[in-house]
Design a protein around this motif. Structure first.
Motif, mmCIF file in Angstrom:
data_model
loop_
_atom_site.group_PDB
_atom_site.id
_atom_site.type_symbol
_atom_site.label_atom_id
_atom_site.label_comp_id
_atom_site.label_asym_id
_atom_site.label_seq_id
_atom_site.Cartn_x
_atom_site.Cartn_y
_atom_site.Cartn_z
ATOM 1 N N LEU A 169 -46.854 -64.702 48.347
ATOM 2 C CA LEU A 169 -45.436 -64.585 47.990
ATOM 3 C C LEU A 169 -45.111 -65.403 46.743
ATOM 4 N N PHE A 170 -44.539 -64.727 45.744
ATOM 5 C CA PHE A 170 -44.086 -65.411 44.530
ATOM 6 C C PHE A 170 -42.595 -65.141 44.365
ATOM 7 N N LEU A 171 -41.856 -66.155 43.983
ATOM 8 C CA LEU A 171 -40.410 -66.002 43.854
ATOM 9 C C LEU A 171 -40.029 -65.917 42.380
ATOM 10 N N CYS A 172 -39.231 -64.914 42.071
ATOM 11 C CA CYS A 172 -38.718 -64.788 40.705
ATOM 12 C C CYS A 172 -37.295 -65.326 40.709
ATOM 13 N N ASP A 173 -37.083 -66.386 39.968
ATOM 14 C CA ASP A 173 -35.854 -67.164 40.084
ATOM 15 C C ASP A 173 -34.758 -66.587 39.188
ATOM 16 N N ILE A 174 -34.183 -65.458 39.598
ATOM 17 C CA ILE A 174 -33.100 -64.926 38.766
ATOM 18 C C ILE A 174 -31.799 -65.683 39.028
ATOM 19 N N ALA A 175 -31.733 -66.427 40.137
ATOM 20 C CA ALA A 175 -30.588 -67.322 40.323
ATOM 21 C C ALA A 175 -30.561 -68.350 39.194
ATOM 22 N N ALA A 176 -31.752 -68.779 38.755
ATOM 23 C CA ALA A 176 -31.823 -69.732 37.637
ATOM 24 C C ALA A 176 -31.341 -69.081 36.342
ATOM 25 N N LEU A 177 -31.649 -67.795 36.177
ATOM 26 C CA LEU A 177 -31.143 -67.093 34.986
ATOM 27 C C LEU A 177 -29.620 -67.083 34.982
ATOM 28 N N GLN A 178 -29.048 -66.833 36.165
ATOM 29 C CA GLN A 178 -27.586 -66.836 36.244
ATOM 30 C C GLN A 178 -27.024 -68.237 35.976
ATOM 31 N N ASN A 179 -27.720 -69.250 36.463
ATOM 32 C CA ASN A 179 -27.279 -70.620 36.174
ATOM 33 C C ASN A 179 -27.255 -70.880 34.678
ATOM 34 N N LYS A 180 -28.246 -70.335 33.988
ATOM 35 C CA LYS A 180 -28.349 -70.599 32.551
ATOM 36 C C LYS A 180 -27.318 -69.794 31.753
ATOM 37 N N PHE A 181 -27.188 -68.501 32.079
ATOM 38 C CA PHE A 181 -26.384 -67.627 31.226
ATOM 39 C C PHE A 181 -25.042 -67.217 31.824
ATOM 40 N N GLY A 182 -24.852 -67.444 33.102
ATOM 41 C CA GLY A 182 -23.543 -67.175 33.683
ATOM 42 C C GLY A 182 -23.461 -65.886 34.477
ATOM 43 N N ARG A 183 -22.579 -65.891 35.445
ATOM 44 C CA ARG A 183 -22.355 -64.735 36.311
ATOM 45 C C ARG A 183 -21.863 -63.529 35.507
ATOM 46 N N ASP A 184 -20.959 -63.787 34.536
ATOM 47 C CA ASP A 184 -20.371 -62.683 33.782
ATOM 48 C C ASP A 184 -21.369 -62.064 32.804
ATOM 49 N N TRP A 185 -22.461 -62.766 32.582
ATOM 50 C CA TRP A 185 -23.541 -62.225 31.757
ATOM 51 C C TRP A 185 -24.500 -61.392 32.611
ATOM 52 N N LEU A 186 -24.782 -61.887 33.799
ATOM 53 C CA LEU A 186 -25.751 -61.207 34.662
ATOM 54 C C LEU A 186 -25.190 -59.892 35.195
ATOM 55 N N PHE A 187 -23.887 -59.886 35.434
ATOM 56 C CA PHE A 187 -23.279 -58.788 36.178
ATOM 57 C C PHE A 187 -22.141 -58.172 35.375
ATOM 58 N N ALA A 188 -22.172 -56.850 35.177
ATOM 59 C CA ALA A 188 -21.098 -56.147 34.462
ATOM 60 C C ALA A 188 -20.368 -55.246 35.455
ATOM 61 N N PRO A 189 -19.177 -55.650 35.925
ATOM 62 C CA PRO A 189 -18.502 -54.897 36.995
ATOM 63 C C PRO A 189 -18.235 -53.447 36.637
ATOM 64 N N ASN A 190 -17.841 -53.158 35.381
ATOM 65 C CA ASN A 190 -17.509 -51.774 35.052
ATOM 66 C C ASN A 190 -18.744 -50.877 35.085
ATOM 67 N N ILE A 191 -19.892 -51.444 34.724
ATOM 68 C CA ILE A 191 -21.134 -50.669 34.790
ATOM 69 C C ILE A 191 -21.562 -50.512 36.256
ATOM 70 N N TYR A 192 -21.391 -51.559 37.032
ATOM 71 C CA TYR A 192 -21.760 -51.523 38.448
ATOM 72 C C TYR A 192 -21.010 -50.407 39.167
ATOM 73 N N VAL A 193 -19.730 -50.276 38.884
ATOM 74 C CA VAL A 193 -18.912 -49.286 39.580
ATOM 75 C C VAL A 193 -19.453 -47.872 39.353
ATOM 76 N N SER A 194 -19.893 -47.582 38.137
ATOM 77 C CA SER A 194 -20.348 -46.213 37.900
ATOM 78 C C SER A 194 -21.844 -46.031 38.120
ATOM 79 N N THR A 195 -22.601 -47.102 38.391
ATOM 80 C CA THR A 195 -24.056 -46.931 38.499
ATOM 81 C C THR A 195 -24.701 -47.571 39.717
ATOM 82 N N GLU A 196 -24.005 -48.445 40.460
ATOM 83 C CA GLU A 196 -24.641 -49.219 41.532
ATOM 84 C C GLU A 196 -25.707 -50.161 40.980
ATOM 85 N N MET A 197 -25.570 -50.503 39.695
ATOM 86 C CA MET A 197 -26.563 -51.379 39.077
ATOM 87 C C MET A 197 -25.975 -52.785 38.998
ATOM 88 N N VAL A 198 -26.663 -53.776 39.568
ATOM 89 C CA VAL A 198 -26.087 -55.126 39.642
ATOM 90 C C VAL A 198 -26.549 -56.037 38.505
#
Lengths: 601, 82
Positions: A169-198
Motif C-alpha cells: 500500500l502506497f499513499l498519494c498525499d493529495i490532501a497535501a496538495l490541497q494544503n499547498k494550493f488551496g481548496r478553491d484550486w483543487l476543486f472547481a464547483p461549476n465544473i463538478y456540477v456538469s461532470t462529477e469531476m472533483v
C-alpha cells in the motif's frame, strides 16, 4: 508543471516503444480526465501507461467481484481514488453513531483490498482525502468525533497506519496538495456540477504527477543526490568578495533567514539519506570557510559527501561528482541561483533535474516543496549513513592511487563480509536494494518487503545477502542474490515464452539439479572490490550443499545495466546453447573458487 | 467587448485546445460541427475561456448553451460586469 492541455497533446507521442506500466484506475467520481492526465504525464516521464479505467463509481464492485474487469486486466499498479465528496455524502445520510464509525468502515475496505489474494504482488496507490470543511460544527468539529472533519482527519491518519501494516500500500498525499494550493484550486464547483469531476483542470497535472512520482519510485526511479551551488544559493552574497562576516546567513530579520531555513531543509534531506554535494566556482579553502567557521551555518563539512570547489565548469564538477558516487545523472538534482549555469548544466548533462529557482531566495523553499523532488517507495535507517559512506569512498579513491597493483590495494583494505539469508532485520534494506539498483543488476526484478519475506520463508529459494566492511568503515548490506531451482525442461520452455520465467513450483517436484539466478545485484558503491568473486564462491558453495550441479544466470538488458552485459562471461559462465537469449550456465562440479580479498565475518 | 472580437479570441482558444490549425466559429456553430469538440474537450474549452477572459461561468450556464452564440452571450454579460 505541464498544463492539462499539454498532457492531453502528449498522448500523440504515446508510442508502444516506451517501457510500459500497466495501471488500473478505480474511482468513485468521474475519472476520464485523471486517466488522460496520468497517461500524458507518463509520456512526459518516458513511460507508456497502459491504463484500465473502471466504469464510473464501481469501486466496490471492481474489488469485490472476482470476475471483474479489474482482475482480468492484471495491472502492475492499481490507483484507488475515493473522493471526500462521496464520503461527505455517505456521512450526511448516517446517524451520529454510524458517523463515528465512518473512517473505520473505509479503512476496513482498503485493508480488505490490501489482503486480497487476487491482487498479490500488485502495488496499490491510494489517494488520501483532502478535507472539506462543511462548518456544520464550526471549529467545534475538532471536538466532535462524529463530525466530517474528525472522520476525514482520522481516515487520513489511519491510512498512514495501514500503510505501515501492508507493504503493497502506497499513499498519494493529495490532501497535501490541497494544503499547498488551496481548496478553491483543487476543486472547481461549476465544473463538478456538469461532470462529477472533483479535481479541477489546474489540479489534475499535479495529482497525476504525484501518482507517477510513486509509480516511478516503486520502479526504482527516484532522486538520490542533491548538488548545491554556494554563493546566493546556500548563503546570501559572494564569499570570495564579501568575506565570512559579509555573507547573509542566520536568523533574525532579513534575507539571511531564508538561507538558514533552506539549509535546515537540506539537512533533513541529508538525514533522510539524500546525498548532498557541492559544486561551486570558488577557491576550495574560501568555499569551505563558512562550513567550518560561520556560527549560523546549519550544514557542516561532514554533511557534504563530495565537495567540488574550483574554477572548472559546473558541468565538469558534476561529472566528477558522478564518478565518485557512481549513480545515474537522472537521480541527481542541481540547485543554482544563476540561470546561465542552470541552462548550461541542463544542456550538457542529460537526465539531471535542474529546477528554475525563483529570483527571490525567500521563495526557494515553497517553490521546491511544490516540485516534490524526493519521492521514495521505501525508507530504512541505513539510509542515514549514506553520506559517510560516500565520504569514505572518496578517501579510498585517494588511497588506491598509492598502490602499485590492484591486488595490493584490495588486500590492504582488510575487507570482511557478513553473509546471511533474508531476515526480518535486513528485509527493508534488501527490498530497497532491489528497488534502487539499476546498474549492477542482472535482471532488475523489483521486490517489496512483503515479497522478500515470502522468498525468505520459501525453503526452495536460495536467499543471500552480503555486507562489506573495511578499514575505512562499514558499507552495510551491498549485494543480494536470489536463486531458485528449475529443471531443464522448464528452461527450454521459457526461451520460447520470452523473458518471463516459467512456473518454478512445477519444476521443483523432482529434485532439479539446476539453480536459476533470479536476482543478482550489487550496490555500485563497492564496484571493483572483488565482491562478485566472493559472491559467486558463496553461490557455488550453496549450490553444492543442495546437490545442484549447474547454475544458470540471465542478463536482461535495460537502459542502465550495460555495465553487467558481460558479467557472466567474465566470471566463466558459458552461453547456454540453443538459447541466444542472454542465458549462461556454470558447471558447479568443475568450479574453482575465485581469488578474492574478502573474508567471512 | 464587441461580439466579433470575442469570437476572434474564441477561434484562437478553440484551435489551441482542440489542436486544430484553424477554427472559424460563428454564432450558430455547435459541438456537432467540430469533430474534436466532445464532452471532455468541452470542459477544457470552458476552463480555457474562463482563464482567457478572467471570468467564471455559473454551473447552470455551462450546461445550457446550445451554440457558440449563447456562449458569447455569457462572455459578454460577464465581461461587462467586470
Amino acid at each position: 508543471m505541464f498544463t492539462f492541455n499539454e498532457l492531453k497533446k502528449n498522448l500523440r507521442h504515446e508510442a508502444g516503444s516506451l517501457p510500459t506500466i500497466r495501471m488500473a484506475l478505480v474511482g468513485d467520481t468521474a475519472t476520464q480526465f485523471l486517466a488522460t492526465a496520468l497517461r500524458g504525464t507518463g509520456v512526459a516521464r518516458g513511460f507508456h501507461i497502459d491504463l484500465f479505467e473502471a466504469e464510473y463509481n464501481q469501486v466496490e464492485r471492481q474489488f469485490l467481484d472476482p470476475g471483474s474487469e479489474l482482475y482480468a486486466f492484471d495491472a502492475d499498479v492499481v490507483v484507488l481514488f475515493q473522493s471526500t465528496h462521496k464520503l461527505a455524502e455517505q456521512h450526511s445520510m448516517m446517524t451520529a453513531e454510524q458517523q463515528e464509525q465512518l473512517a473505520d468502515v473505509r479503512i476496513a475496505f482498503v485493508a480488505s483490498i490490501c489482503e486480497n489474494k487476487a491482487l498479490a504482488g500488485k502495488k496499490l496507490i491510494c489517494l488520501n482525502y483532502p478535507e472539506i470543511d462543511d462548518t456544520v460544527f464550526g471549529s467545534y468539529a475538532n471536538q466532535v468525533p462524529s463530525s466530517l472533519t474528525w472522520q476525514v482527519r482520522r481516515l487520513n491518519f489511519e491510512l498512514m497506519q495501514l500503510s505501515r501494516q501492508y507493504q503493497n500500500l502506497f499513499l498519494c498525499d493529495i490532501a497535501a496538495l490541497q494544503n499547498k494550493f488551496g481548496r478553491d484550486w483543487l476543486f472547481a464547483p461549476n465544473i463538478y456540477v456538469s461532470t462529477e469531476m472533483v479535481l479541477s483542470l489546474d489540479a489534475l497535472p499535479f495529482v497525476a504527477s504525484r501518482v507517477l512520482d510513486i509509480a516511478c519510485a516503486i520502479r526504482g526511479q527516484f532522486k538520490k543526490c542533491l548538488i548545491l551551488d554556494l554563493d546566493n544559493t546556500l548563503w546570501g552574497g559572494v564569499i570570495g568578495d564579501d568575506g565570512l562576516e559579509g555573507i547573509q546567513l542566520g536568523h533574525g530579520l532579513g534575507i539571511g533567514k531564508a538561507f538558514s531555513e533552506f539549509q535546515l531543509w537540506v539537512k533533513k534531506l541529508r538525514q533522510r539519506g539524500i546525498i548532498i554535494c557541492v559544486a561551486s566556482k570558488n577557491d576550495e579553502q574560501v568555499a569551505k570557510e563558512p562550513f567550518e567557521r560561520h556560527p549560523d551555518m546549519v550544514l557542516r563539512l561532514d554533511d557534504i559527501a563530495v565537495f567540488q570547489a574550483n574554477w572548472e565548469t559546473k558541468v565538469d564538477n558534476i561529472r566528477a561528482i558522478q564518478r565518485v558516487l557512481n549513480i545515474g545523472f537522472d537521480s541527481m538534482v542541481f540547485l543554482d541561483d544563476n540561470p546561465f549555469e542552470r541552462a548550461i548544466v541542463r544542456e550538457n548533462i542529460q537526465g539531471i533535474t535542474v529546477p528554475e529557482l525563483p529570483d527571490d531566495p525567500g521563495l526557494y523553499l515553497e517553490y521546491l516543496y511544490s516540485l516534490n523532488l524526493f519521492e521514495t517507495a521505501s525508507y530504512s535507517s541505513a539510509d542515514k549513513d549514506r553520506t559517510r559512506q560516500y565520504q569514505v569512498e572518496a578517501q579510498r579513491v585517494q588511497l588506491a592511487k598509492t598502490f602499485d597493483s590492484e591486488a595490493d590495494f584490495l588486500r590492504s583494505l582488510g575487507m570482511t563480509s557478513v553473509v546471511s539469508g533474508f531476515t526480518k532485520f535486513n528485509t527493508p534494506r534488501v527490498a530497497q536494494l532491489t528497488q534502487r539498483s539499476n546498474q549492477f543488476n542482472l535482471r532488475t526484478v523489483r521486490y517489496t518487503e512483503a515479497d522478500i519475506a515470502a522468498l525468505a520463508s520459501d525453503p526452495e529459494v536460495v536467499d543471500l545477502s552480503f555486507t562489506l566492511e573495511d578499514r575505512f568503515g562499514d558499507n552495510g548490506l551491498i549485494a543480494v542474490v536470489v536463486m531458485k531451482p528449475i529443471d531443464e525442461r522448464g528452461l527450454s520452455a521459457s526461451a520460447e515464452s520470452g523473458t518471463r520465467f516459467p512456473d518454478l513450483r512445477e519444476a521443483s517436484h523432482d529434485h532439479p539439479e539446476t539453480l536459476f539466478i533470479d536476482t543478482w545485484l550489487m550496490s555500485c558503491r563497492v564496484l571493483r572490490r572483488g565482491v562478485e568473486n566472493f559472491v559467486l564462491n558463496t553461490m557455488v558453495e550453496r549450490a553444492r550443499q543442495r546437490g545442484c550441479r549447474r547454475i544458470v544466470g540471465e542478463y536482461l538488458p535495460t537502459l542502465k545495466n550495460k555495465m553487467v552485459e558481460r558479467h557472466y562471461l567474465d566470471l566463466g559462465f558459458l552461453p547456454l546453447e540453443g538459447q541466444g537469449s542472454g542465458r549462461y550456465v556454470l558447471d558447479v562440479d568443475a568450479y574453482q573458487p575465485k581469488e578474492c580479498f574478502i573474508t567471512i565475518k | 467587448m464587441e461580439r466579433k472580437e470575442i469570437i476572434n479570441q474564441l477561434n484562437g482558444i478553440f484551435a489551441d485546445v482542440l489542436d486544430l490549425d484553424e477554427v472559424n466559429l460563428t454564432g450558430a456553430t455547435t459541438a456537432d460541427d467540430i469533430e474534436e469538440w466532445d464532452s471532455l474537450s468541452h470542459i477544457q474549452l470552458i476552463v480555457a475561456v474562463e482563464d482567457a477572459f478572467d471570468i467564471k461561468f455559473s454551473s447552470l450556464e455551462i450546461m445550457k448553451w446550445a451554440n457558440v452564440g449563447q456562449m458569447v452571450d455569457s462572455i459578454e454579460r460577464l465581461t461587462s460586469q467586470a
